[in-house]
Write a protein that holds these residues in place. Structure first.
Motif, PDB file in Angstrom:
ATOM      1  N   ALA A   1       0.825  -1.213   0.000  1.00 33.86           N
ATOM      2  CA  ALA A   1       0.000   0.000   0.000  1.00 33.86           C
ATOM      3  C   ALA A   1       0.856   1.260   0.000  1.00 33.86           C
ATOM      4  CB  ALA A   1      -0.933  -0.008   1.198  1.00 33.86           C
ATOM      5  N   VAL A   2       1.998   1.216   0.707  1.00 35.13           N
ATOM      6  CA  VAL A   2       2.789   2.450   0.804  1.00 35.13           C
ATOM      7  C   VAL A   2       3.643   2.717  -0.429  1.00 35.13           C
ATOM      8  CG1 VAL A   2       2.790   2.447   3.300  1.00 35.13           C
ATOM      9  CG2 VAL A   2       4.673   1.367   2.062  1.00 35.13           C
ATOM     10  N   GLU A   3       3.536   1.872  -1.468  1.00 37.45           N
ATOM     11  CA  GLU A   3       4.115   2.234  -2.768  1.00 37.45           C
ATOM     12  C   GLU A   3       3.466   3.537  -3.241  1.00 37.45           C
ATOM     13  OE1 GLU A   3       6.234   0.324  -5.483  1.00 37.45           O
ATOM     14  OE2 GLU A   3       7.102   0.212  -3.475  1.00 37.45           O
ATOM     15  N   SER A   4       2.234   3.740  -2.765  1.00 37.04           N
ATOM     16  CA  SER A   4       1.533   4.985  -3.100  1.00 37.04           C
ATOM     17  C   SER A   4       1.846   6.004  -2.018  1.00 37.04           C
ATOM     18  CB  SER A   4       0.024   4.727  -3.155  1.00 37.04           C
ATOM     19  OG  SER A   4      -0.679   5.906  -2.849  1.00 37.04           O
ATOM     20  N   GLN A   5       2.444   7.118  -2.430  1.00 34.91           N
ATOM     21  CA  GLN A   5       2.802   8.152  -1.452  1.00 34.91           C
ATOM     22  C   GLN A   5       1.558   8.733  -0.795  1.00 34.91           C
ATOM     23  OE1 GLN A   5       6.109   9.244  -0.653  1.00 34.91           O
ATOM     24  NE2 GLN A   5       6.462   7.303  -1.693  1.00 34.91           N
ATOM     25  N   THR A   6       0.474   8.805  -1.549  1.00 33.33           N
ATOM     26  CA  THR A   6      -0.775   9.347  -0.987  1.00 33.33           C
ATOM     27  C   THR A   6      -1.243   8.478   0.170  1.00 33.33           C
ATOM     28  OG1 THR A   6      -1.322  10.003  -3.233  1.00 33.33           O
ATOM     29  CG2 THR A   6      -3.088  10.112  -1.611  1.00 33.33           C
ATOM     30  N   ILE A   7      -1.272   7.147  -0.059  1.00 25.76           N
ATOM     31  CA  ILE A   7      -1.733   6.234   1.002  1.00 25.76           C
ATOM     32  C   ILE A   7      -0.736   6.251   2.149  1.00 25.76           C
ATOM     33  CG2 ILE A   7      -2.226   3.821   1.544  1.00 25.76           C
ATOM     34  CD1 ILE A   7      -3.279   3.482  -1.247  1.00 25.76           C
ATOM     35  N   LYS A   8       0.556   6.360   1.811  1.00 24.78           N
ATOM     36  CA  LYS A   8       1.583   6.370   2.854  1.00 24.78           C
ATOM     37  C   LYS A   8       1.348   7.535   3.800  1.00 24.78           C
ATOM     38  CE  LYS A   8       6.582   6.338   3.322  1.00 24.78           C
ATOM     39  NZ  LYS A   8       7.631   7.260   2.977  1.00 24.78           N
ATOM     40  N   HIS A   9       1.050   8.705   3.248  1.00 26.02           N
ATOM     41  CA  HIS A   9       0.822   9.865   4.111  1.00 26.02           C
ATOM     42  C   HIS A   9      -0.438   9.712   4.939  1.00 26.02           C
ATOM     43  CE1 HIS A   9       3.471  12.254   1.133  1.00 26.02           C
ATOM     44  NE2 HIS A   9       4.195  11.814   2.138  1.00 26.02           N
ATOM     45  N   MET A  10      -1.442   9.074   4.327  1.00 35.24           N
ATOM     46  CA  MET A  10      -2.675   8.848   5.083  1.00 35.24           C
ATOM     47  C   MET A  10      -2.414   7.938   6.277  1.00 35.24           C
ATOM     48  SD  MET A  10      -5.743   8.240   2.427  1.00 35.24           S
ATOM     49  CE  MET A  10      -6.182   9.373   1.168  1.00 35.24           C
TER      50      MET A  10
ATOM     51  N   LYS B   1       2.319  -4.852  -6.063  1.00 36.55           N
ATOM     52  CA  LYS B   1       2.748  -6.133  -5.473  1.00 36.55           C
ATOM     53  C   LYS B   1       3.983  -6.638  -6.176  1.00 36.55           C
ATOM     54  CE  LYS B   1      -1.111  -8.681  -3.524  1.00 36.55           C
ATOM     55  NZ  LYS B   1      -2.363  -9.211  -3.949  1.00 36.55           N
ATOM     56  N   LYS B   2       3.956  -6.592  -7.513  1.00 37.95           N
ATOM     57  CA  LYS B   2       5.094  -7.103  -8.285  1.00 37.95           C
ATOM     58  C   LYS B   2       6.360  -6.324  -7.954  1.00 37.95           C
ATOM     59  CE  LYS B   2       7.274  -9.345 -11.513  1.00 37.95           C
ATOM     60  NZ  LYS B   2       7.517 -10.779 -11.485  1.00 37.95           N
ATOM     61  N   HIS B   3       6.224  -5.012  -7.827  1.00 38.00           N
ATOM     62  CA  HIS B   3       7.421  -4.207  -7.585  1.00 38.00           C
ATOM     63  C   HIS B   3       7.953  -4.377  -6.177  1.00 38.00           C
ATOM     64  CE1 HIS B   3       8.122  -1.499 -11.176  1.00 38.00           C
ATOM     65  NE2 HIS B   3       7.147  -2.292 -11.544  1.00 38.00           N
ATOM     66  N   VAL B   4       7.064  -4.572  -5.234  1.00 41.77           N
ATOM     67  CA  VAL B   4       7.508  -4.812  -3.858  1.00 41.77           C
ATOM     68  C   VAL B   4       8.220  -6.160  -3.780  1.00 41.77           C
ATOM     69  CG1 VAL B   4       6.683  -5.331  -1.538  1.00 41.77           C
ATOM     70  CG2 VAL B   4       5.835  -3.335  -2.731  1.00 41.77           C
ATOM     71  N   ASP B   5       7.653  -7.177  -4.443  1.00 42.84           N
ATOM     72  CA  ASP B   5       8.302  -8.492  -4.435  1.00 42.84           C
ATOM     73  C   ASP B   5       9.661  -8.423  -5.103  1.00 42.84           C
ATOM     74  OD1 ASP B   5       5.203 -10.375  -4.963  1.00 42.84           O
ATOM     75  OD2 ASP B   5       6.155  -9.558  -3.165  1.00 42.84           O
ATOM     76  N   ALA B   6       9.745  -7.657  -6.196  1.00 47.30           N
ATOM     77  CA  ALA B   6      11.015  -7.577  -6.928  1.00 47.30           C
ATOM     78  C   ALA B   6      12.099  -6.902  -6.099  1.00 47.30           C
ATOM     79  CB  ALA B   6      10.807  -6.818  -8.239  1.00 47.30           C
ATOM     80  N   SER B   7      11.704  -5.912  -5.306  1.00 47.05           N
ATOM     81  CA  SER B   7      12.725  -5.208  -4.530  1.00 47.05           C
ATOM     82  C   SER B   7      13.188  -6.032  -3.340  1.00 47.05           C
ATOM     83  CB  SER B   7      12.219  -3.840  -4.074  1.00 47.05           C
ATOM     84  OG  SER B   7      11.135  -4.014  -3.200  1.00 47.05           O
ATOM     85  N   LYS B   8      12.351  -7.004  -2.939  1.00 48.44           N
ATOM     86  CA  LYS B   8      12.761  -7.865  -1.819  1.00 48.44           C
ATOM     87  C   LYS B   8      13.861  -8.794  -2.279  1.00 48.44           C
ATOM     88  CE  LYS B   8       8.470  -8.239   0.768  1.00 48.44           C
ATOM     89  NZ  LYS B   8       7.274  -9.077   0.759  1.00 48.44           N
ATOM     90  N   ALA B   9      13.675  -9.357  -3.454  1.00 44.99           N
ATOM     91  CA  ALA B   9      14.688 -10.284  -3.966  1.00 44.99           C
ATOM     92  C   ALA B   9      15.955  -9.497  -4.267  1.00 44.99           C
ATOM     93  CB  ALA B   9      14.174 -10.946  -5.241  1.00 44.99           C
ATOM     94  N   GLU B  10      17.116 -10.120  -4.010  1.00 47.59           N
ATOM     95  CA  GLU B  10      18.349  -9.364  -4.179  1.00 47.59           C
ATOM     96  C   GLU B  10      19.061  -9.681  -5.467  1.00 47.59           C
ATOM     97  OE1 GLU B  10      18.637  -8.646   0.423  1.00 47.59           O
ATOM     98  OE2 GLU B  10      20.245  -9.852  -0.430  1.00 47.59           O
ATOM     99  N   ASP B  11      18.413 -10.439  -6.322  1.00 51.25           N
ATOM    100  CA  ASP B  11      19.032 -10.819  -7.583  1.00 51.25           C
ATOM    101  C   ASP B  11      19.022  -9.651  -8.557  1.00 51.25           C
ATOM    102  OD1 ASP B  11      18.516 -13.762  -9.671  1.00 51.25           O
ATOM    103  OD2 ASP B  11      20.116 -12.262  -9.561  1.00 51.25           O
TER     104      ASP B  11
END
Lengths: 405, 163
Positions: B24-33, B61-71
């Protein structure tokens, strides 16, 4: 608003008739189906999207509708402004000595092939002067030159009184200054002439060129630049600089601008209204660094404003950077650093803010980025804007005049 | 194990989506909320329909998962995934434009960059061939009005001239 417009002197009924014809063709076109509407983007999102559209395509984007036209100009003014283009002109060394032009647009990092009108029949070498974006061809019968941003128009003038090979040429305000390159045995080798663009005539100048510059061939060993008032000539190897004021017909100098001993090649250009000196450190086979200095024209002191990032310098390893093949051309806030043997790479120093600078480098994707064996290459840079592009696109089939590579 | 809070997002048509906080916090708007403590109940998103919200959540979701992996190789795979994600929408332009508006409203920079670049490429390739049609059409309307006004003026002046 319409009431203020003058009435047509021709019969208005004829105009109505023309209009009737137009609707007929329109109706015919509309039989194929209504034209698709423009994408439903408005306001700041449209402007944001337009920042990613290359300048060439913004010309047609600005013709979609009035709101798109406003969005294009707002996007260009505030979000992603126009930046000076680098134009690479290659001239074949065989008849008919055709000139082909490639351009680099740093705003969108695109390389373009441009079909420009050729200057009238000529067999002489195309040369450029880094001052004021000048391209010229000097032959015994005439001098042809072009200084508009995209070199769409060429002017032809009688040749200078003294025959010269590879002289110093610069456009200073409304005068074209030609100096040096003359032969000892016939004419005065130090003669200077200026061509007044307004009057369309040559004037011989009273002052003579400094003897130091006598034997240098301008394109190989001298870096020339000019602003509205003066021309500046720097010896690339020694950094010794002279300036010439055509209004006062006076030479000044020599000034030693070489910042320190490690600099083996100096080239100069104007960016942001400042005189910028770009120096290569190290030696031809092994360039250790590239730095930029601002030269204060009153005191002639060089103040360092930036250094090329080590990552970019590393890319220069293994190549030869001969002083004779280096040149600089400046426009807007940019100084492009060019090498004759590598026309497919653009390297620039962008002067920002109060005298800091940002370096950039872009390589042409096409395989033909390298220089062919039978070609001479010259570089110019200029602020190419929407009006120049519209003019260029109108010279022929828009899809062929400017193409992305 | 780090606690991953679940956040509920409610679309404009009343559908609720439960996502992990990291997504959810990929969105800056939601993060601030969330930071402003407005997220106890479901976060309402009145500008985003469920169809678009589903796609946005899929992207995040895809981008969060991708940033978790270190490959490192994932960079190229991610780019390819992005291209495929947006290519589906090139067929349906309405969804693409809705995605742009959603990415702008939710302030998701990478999605906004991706969608804007796609539309910019379409403008580049002139996939909106409106240039001549629109210009001619609007110009001829102005032309007709101008001609009618000129005709009226001419008739009026002609009367004056005759008298």
């Amino acid at each position: 608003m319409y009431m203020n417009e003058p009435c047509s002197t021709t019969n208005p009924i004829k105009n109505l008739h023309k209009f009737a014809m137009k609707t007929d063709t329109e109706r015919a076109a509309q039989d194929e189906g209504p034209p698709p509407p423009p994408p439903p983007l408005f306001g700041d999102i449209l402007e944001l999207t337009l920042t990613r559209v290359p300048l060439v395509d913004l010309v047609s984007a600005s013709q979609v509708s009035r709101s798109w036209k406003r969005a294009v100009s707002s996007s260009l003014r505030h979000l992603n402004p126009i930046r000076p283009w680098l134009l690479v002109h290659s001239q074949s060394t065989r008849t008919p000595y055709a000139i082909s032009t490639r351009a680099f647009d740093p705003r969108s990092s695109v390389w373009l092939d441009i079909s420009l009108p050729q200057p009238a029949k000529h067999a002489s070498t195309l040369r450029s002067s880094s001052s004021s974006n000048l391209l010229f061809i000097l032959s015994p019968s005439k001098l042809s030159f072009s200084s508009d941003p995209l070199h769409l128009t060429w002017r032809h003038a009688a040749p200078p009184l003294v025959w010269r090979a590879d002289p110093i040429v610069a456009l200073v305000g409304h005068r074209l200054v030609v100096a040096g390159g003359a032969f000892d045995f016939d004419d005065d080798p130090l003669a200077v002439e200026t061509y007044d663009l307004r009057a369309g005539a040559w004037e011989a100048c009273g002052s003579t060129m400094p003897a130091l510059l006598k034997d240098s061939s301008a394109s190989a060993w001298l870096s020339v630049t000019a602003d509205e008032d003066k021309m500046y000539v720097t010896d690339k190897l020694s950094g010794v600089t002279h300036s010439y004021d055509p209004e006062a017909d006076a030479w000044h100098g020599p000034y030693d601008l070489r910042p320190h001993r490690d600099v083996y090649c100096c080239v100069i250009g104007f960016a942001s209204g400042r005189l910028i000196l770009v120096g290569l450190l190290g030696c031809e086979e092994n360039v250790k660094g590239v730095k930029a200095w601002e030269v204060e024209r009153g005191t002639w002191r060089a103040r360092e404003i930036g250094e090329m990032p080590p990552g970019m310098v590393r890319k220069m390893k293994g190549e030869r950077f001969c002083a004779s093949s280096m040149s600089a051309c400046g426009a807007g806030d940019f100084v492009y650093l060019n090498r004759d043997s590598d026309p497919g790479t653009a390297v620039w120093c962008e002067v920002v803010g109060g005298g800091d600078c940002r370096w950039g480098r872009a390589e042409s994707p096409a395989a033909s980025g390298g220089r062919g064996p039978a070609e001479r290459v010259v570089f110019t840079s200029s602020n190419v804007g929407m009006s120049e592009l519209k003019q260029a696109l109108a010279t022929g089939d828009p899809r062929n005049v400017i193409r992305s590579t | 194990m780090a606690s991953s809070r679940k956040i509920t997002l409610r679309s404009s048509d009343g559908e609720s989506f439960e996502v992990e906080e990291a997504v959810a916090v990929e969105s800056q708007t939601i993060k601030h909320m969330i930071e402003d403590d407005c997220a106890d109940n479901a976060i309402p998103l009145p500008n985003v329909t469920s169809k678009i919200l589903a796609k946005v959540i899929e992207y995040c979701k895809k981008h969060v998962d991708a940033s978790k992996a270190e490959d490192r190789v994932n960079d190229e795979d991610l780019k390819a995934w992005d291209a495929a994600f947006i290519k589906v929408d090139q067929v349906d332009q309405a969804t693409l434009f809705d995605l742009i508006l959603a990415a702008n409203y939710l302030n998701i920079k990478s999605l906004l960059d991706l969608t804007c670049q796609t539309v910019a490429d379409m403008i580049k390739g002139n996939l909106f061939p409106v240039r001549n049609e629109w210009l001619n059409f609007t110009f001829s309307i102005a032309n007709r009005e101008l001609v009618l006004v000129c005709l009226t003026e001419w008739v009026a002046h002609r009367r004056l001239f005759c008298s």
